[in-house]
Design an enzyme around this catalytic site. Structure first.
Site, PDB file in Angstrom:
ATOM      1  N   GLU A 175     -11.286 -46.351   5.613  1.00 33.02           N
ATOM      2  CA  GLU A 175     -11.645 -45.092   6.283  1.00 33.02           C
ATOM      3  C   GLU A 175     -10.479 -44.552   7.120  1.00 33.02           C
ATOM      4  O   GLU A 175     -10.605 -44.318   8.323  1.00 33.02           O
ATOM      5  CB  GLU A 175     -12.888 -45.293   7.157  1.00 33.02           C
ATOM      6  N   GLU A 376     -18.743 -48.089  -0.081  1.00 35.67           N
ATOM      7  CA  GLU A 376     -19.720 -48.329   0.993  1.00 35.67           C
ATOM      8  C   GLU A 376     -20.837 -47.326   0.863  1.00 35.67           C
ATOM      9  O   GLU A 376     -20.594 -46.120   0.746  1.00 35.67           O
ATOM     10  CB  GLU A 376     -19.096 -48.158   2.383  1.00 35.67           C
TER      11      GLU A 376
HETATM   12  C1  BGP Z   1     -18.200 -47.728   8.034  1.00 32.32           C
HETATM   13  C2  BGP Z   1     -17.287 -48.898   8.211  1.00 32.32           C
HETATM   14  C3  BGP Z   1     -17.912 -50.234   8.056  1.00 32.32           C
HETATM   15  C4  BGP Z   1     -19.374 -50.302   8.393  1.00 32.32           C
HETATM   16  C5  BGP Z   1     -20.173 -49.056   8.089  1.00 32.32           C
HETATM   17  C6  BGP Z   1     -21.553 -49.017   8.698  1.00 32.32           C
HETATM   18  O1  BGP Z   1     -17.776 -46.668   8.805  1.00 32.32           O
HETATM   19  O2  BGP Z   1     -16.209 -48.886   7.288  1.00 32.32           O
HETATM   20  O3  BGP Z   1     -17.100 -51.180   8.675  1.00 32.32           O
HETATM   21  O4  BGP Z   1     -19.678 -50.995   9.489  1.00 32.32           O
HETATM   22  O5  BGP Z   1     -19.506 -47.893   8.449  1.00 32.32           O
HETATM   23  O6  BGP Z   1     -21.469 -48.649  10.038  1.00 32.32           O
HETATM   24  P1  BGP Z   1     -22.185 -49.439  11.188  1.00 32.32           P
HETATM   25  O7  BGP Z   1     -21.755 -50.850  11.050  1.00 32.32           O
HETATM   26  O8  BGP Z   1     -21.729 -48.830  12.438  1.00 32.32           O
HETATM   27  O9  BGP Z   1     -23.649 -49.267  10.969  1.00 32.32           O
END
Ligand code: BGP
Length: 479
Positions: A175, A376
């Site tokens: 990201e 993701e």
């Molecule tokens: C993205 C990241 C991840 C992950 C995901 C979910 O932005 O790349 O590392 O964690 O989001 O977010 P969160 O863990 O805050 O729910």
């Protein structure tokens, strides 16, 4: 019709959210090891040292470090073709500046990759997922310093050489466009400006942040060049947090605002990484932000040579934006926005929008025409472990089903080139935004709480069996 025969189905994690064992095997401290736990309502803190009374969730996480064999066997049971994971830079170069890498750290990932390959699972490896050696923050203020480019290239070359033949698919920075937001200072860039303590409210210096992001874009291109030099068979992609926004109203002002927002938050980094140069609107963006970048001729050549082989991205939700004040707000992954009356939200307030995924796939493909992979997507929710060891998570199945159906339409009906899907947080792990374990994404439940207490035993959720069928049918059976 349908998904391509060798479609890469799987799941994704990141070292700092799943591995734990923060000081085992010669690992150095990382920036993530200095983030305390938080909740939806009380933000995480960034501390300079270890503070008494604080819990640092990355240090224990899901203890994948000691459970990887079991975790990989569970992935294999679901039929995973690919596992997206990251290497903790600080396991390989504990302070980021050593002349020689830490052999014990390298061996850990050898064991992980060997276990994956023995099960017929391809590793897809992110070089840097929201962490870096803490020493680089302390000494250089992270990516604010140009010297990080060489240090990163040394790290990238080390792992490319070591894992040549084992790892075909790589991503440079997770990201990377998170650095377009103040939140990205510490998490993405390792920048801890004087006075920064609150994770959601960091002291921001725009000029420094955009310059640091430029260094990271150059480092990403250098890694692509190095990877191709070391092994022509390597495929190296970028990784963008897709944060689609819709105009809240049909007021043309809303549409213009929307266009600007897509450029600033979604396309700015992607254009550089895919097209090899800053886009035409970069000048006006810098002017608006009041920043002037130091970009050398050499940098420009590197960006041009180091374009990526494929486009990877995360997708969780969409938002609306508007010039009209007084519209109700929704929260979100990295970015919130105006509340969309047509969408439902998750327990953490993120707006759920499967159709937006179809739209997004089409937008990316129309712009770049290179193969794409979704690395993701998933739902963070509270799960309940029953006394018989089952976890019933119909809400997660529902979320994933709709997103996979939308992605199928994009492939089948629209014709985009998509070669894989890795669901986020396949094994429960700690949340990046809140540091909680309670915000669970996995197909596999990990018995640990928000303070790192528990047996760390693994349990299959209902979604585990559902995903197994999805993979076995190559995405045809979503019921
Ligand atoms: C993205 C990241 C991840 C992950 C995901 C979910 O932005 O790349 O590392 O964690 O989001 O977010 P969160 O863990 O805050 O729910």
């Amino acid at each position: 019709m349908g998904f391509q025969k060798d479609f890469l189905w799987g799941g994704a994690t990141a070292a700092n959210q799943v591995e734990g064992a923060f000081d085992a095997g010669g690992k150095g401290l990382s920036t993530a090891d200095m983030l305390t736990s938080g909740t939806h309502t009380s933000p995480r803190k960034i501390t300079a040292g270890t503070e008494a009374g604080c819990y640092y969730p990355s240090r224990i996480a899901s203890d994948f470090y000691h459970h990887y064999e079991q975790d990989i066997a569970l992935m294999a049971e679901m039929g995973f073709k690919v596992y997206r994971m990251s290497i903790a830079w600080s396991r390989i170069f504990p302070t980021g500046e050593e002349e020689t890498p830490n052999e014990e750290g390298l061996q850990f990932y050898d064991r992980v990759f060997d276990a994956l390959l023995a099960h017929g699972i391809q590793p897809l490896v992110t070089l840097s997922h929201y962490e870096m050696p803490l020493a680089l923050t302390e000494k250089y203020n992270g990516w604010a310093d140009r010297r990080l480019i060489d240090l990163f290239e040394r790290y990238a070359r080390t792992v490319f050489r070591r894992y040549r033949g084992k790892v075909k698919y790589w991503l440079t920075f997770n990201e990377i466009n998170c650095a377009c937001l103040p939140l990205g200072n510490y998490m993405a860039l390792g920048i801890r400006n004087q006075g920064t303590r609150d994770f959601l409210n960091q002291v921001d210096d725009k000029a420094l942040r955009y310059q640091a992001l430029h260094h990271q874009l150059v480092a990403s291109a250098r890694a692509v060049i190095a990877g191709h030099e070391i092994d022509l068979a390597m495929k190296i992609g970028n990784m963008i947090a897709m944060m689609p926004v819709y105009p809240y109203s049909c007021d043309p002002e809303d549409l213009l605002l929307c266009q600007e927002n897509w450029r600033e938050n979604n396309w700015y980094c992607a254009d550089v990484q895919v097209q090899g140069r800053y886009p035409f609107y970069a000048e006006s963006l810098w002017r608006k932000q009041g920043v002037r970048l130091d970009i050398t001729q050499e940098d420009r050549k590197t960006l041009e040579r180091g374009t990526v082989d494929f486009f990877s991205f995360s997708y969780y939700q969409t938002n609306c934006i508007t010039v009209h004040p007084d519209v109700a707000q929704a929260s979100g992954n990295l970015l919130g926005g105006a509340k969309n009356p047509y969408l439902e939200t998750s327990d953490w307030g993120w707006q759920i929008d499967p159709k937006g995924l179809r739209y997004t796939l089409n937008e990316i493909y129309a712009r770049y025409h290179i193969p794409m992979i979704i690395v993701e997507n998933g739902l963070g929710a509270r799960d309940m472990l029953e006394s018989d060891g089952t976890v019933h998570d119909p809400y997660r199945i529902e979320y994933l089903k709709k997103h996979i159906a939308a992605m199928k339409q994009a492939v089948e009906e629209d014709g985009v080139d998509l070669f894989g899907y890795t669901m986020w947080g396949c094994i429960d792990l700690i949340s990046a935004s809140t540091g909680e374990m309670a915000k669970r994404y996995g197909f596999v439940y990990v018995d640990a709480d928000d303070e790192g207490r528990g047996t760390f035993d693994r349990y299959r959720k209902d979604s585990f069996y559902w995903y197994k069928k999805v993979i076995a049918s190559n995405g045809e059976d979503l019921e």
